[in-house]
Design a protein around this motif. Structure first.
Motif, PDB file in Angstrom:
ATOM      1  N   TYR A   1      -6.105   5.941   4.964  1.00 28.86           N
ATOM      2  CA  TYR A   1      -6.391   4.723   4.197  1.00 28.86           C
ATOM      3  C   TYR A   1      -6.674   5.070   2.734  1.00 28.86           C
ATOM      4  O   TYR A   1      -7.289   6.105   2.431  1.00 28.86           O
ATOM      5  CB  TYR A   1      -7.594   3.977   4.773  1.00 28.86           C
TER       6      TYR A   1
ATOM      7  N   MET B   1       0.832  -1.200   0.000  1.00 28.16           N
ATOM      8  CA  MET B   1       0.000   0.000   0.000  1.00 28.16           C
ATOM      9  C   MET B   1       0.869   1.254   0.000  1.00 28.16           C
ATOM     10  O   MET B   1       1.544   1.555   0.993  1.00 28.16           O
ATOM     11  CB  MET B   1      -0.906   0.005   1.240  1.00 28.16           C
TER      12      MET B   1
ATOM     13  N   ALA C   1      -3.647  -3.716   4.838  1.00 30.25           N
ATOM     14  CA  ALA C   1      -3.047  -4.880   4.175  1.00 30.25           C
ATOM     15  C   ALA C   1      -2.406  -5.822   5.196  1.00 30.25           C
ATOM     16  O   ALA C   1      -2.549  -7.041   5.100  1.00 30.25           O
ATOM     17  CB  ALA C   1      -2.017  -4.414   3.145  1.00 30.25           C
TER      18      ALA C   1
HETATM   19  N1  URA Z   1      -1.833   0.902   4.715  1.00 31.40           N
HETATM   20  C1  URA Z   1      -2.766  -0.050   4.514  1.00 31.40           C
HETATM   21  O1  URA Z   1      -2.595  -1.189   4.881  1.00 31.40           O
HETATM   22  N2  URA Z   1      -3.911   0.311   3.866  1.00 31.40           N
HETATM   23  C2  URA Z   1      -4.143   1.557   3.429  1.00 31.40           C
HETATM   24  O2  URA Z   1      -5.202   1.804   2.848  1.00 31.40           O
HETATM   25  C3  URA Z   1      -3.157   2.534   3.664  1.00 31.40           C
HETATM   26  C4  URA Z   1      -2.012   2.195   4.303  1.00 31.40           C
END
Ligand code: URA
Length: 208
Positions: free
Chosen positions: A192, A132, A200
């Motif tokens: 996010y 991510m 994740a």
């Molecule tokens: N880290 C994550 O795991 N998900 C996101 O959406 C942003 C950062």
């Protein structure tokens, strides 16, 4: 901007499955590993080759083998771990480093808490992995950690990127190519990626 969206149909299909809130931990892990393997195929597309002589059961012939710098794979802890095995399936001889970075809740600046890299950093090409790419803070810090130790050739592999993260990495490290399966809409107020796939790390490790 140095971003390459890998739009291979298999990757896009698997990405849609992985985004689904109903996809459980086991399937999420398997899909992420498969996507990482498919992405590694694209990332390694321009690796240099040289000719060598091979003897087949029938005759001698000139064949191509990989040459040039060796590869290093560096997942950013912890979610990056979910993509390592997929990459190593294609490039099993790669050395694996690990980088840990967290965001200081007060300064909001990334703080390095772990860095273990192959000894011959300057001799390798690196793939930094973080599924991510949100604000880009961790990726920017990880790239700097590799560069100060001598790395010159770095690619960033992620699964889903936010435009904010792409912009941050491109601004600080224009030499680093970003490979992603998607650039999503935006970041929400909690950092996010939207629509994204949630956290994740939690989805890989089943910690939620
Ligand atoms: N880290 C994550 O795991 N998900 C996101 O959406 C942003 C950062």
């Amino acid at each position: 901007m140095q971003v390459k969206v890998i739009d291979h149909p298999l990757i896009q299909h698997k990405l849609s499955l992985i985004r689904d809130i109903n996809t459980g931990t086991k399937e999420f892990r398997e899909l992420l590993e498969e996507i990482a393997m498919l992405m590694a195929y694209e990332l390694t597309r321009n690796l240099p080759l040289e000719e060598t002589e091979i003897e087949t059961p029938l005759t001698k012939c000139k064949c191509k083998v990989l040459t040039g710098k060796k590869l290093g794979v560096v997942p950013i802890l912890r979610a990056g771990l979910g993509m390592v095995n997929g990459v190593l399936k294609l490039i099993p001889a790669a050395k694996v480093g690990h980088i840990g970075v967290y965001r200081d809740p007060e300064t909001l600046k990334p703080v390095e808490y772990y860095c273990k890299l192959p000894t011959d950093v300057a001799e390798r090409e690196f793939i930094i992995i973080d599924p991510m790419l949100a604000t880009g803070g961790s990726a920017v810090a990880a790239i700097e950690m590799l560069k100060v130790r001598g790395a010159r050739n770095i690619k960033l592999m992620c699964l889903v990127a936010a435009p904010e993260g792409v912009k941050a990495v491109s601004a600080r490290h224009p030499d680093v190519e970003i490979y992603t399966a998607a650039v999503d809409s935006h970041l929400n107020d909690h950092g996010y990626i939207v629509p994204g796939l949630g956290d994740a790390g939690d989805r890989i490790f089943g910690t939620k």
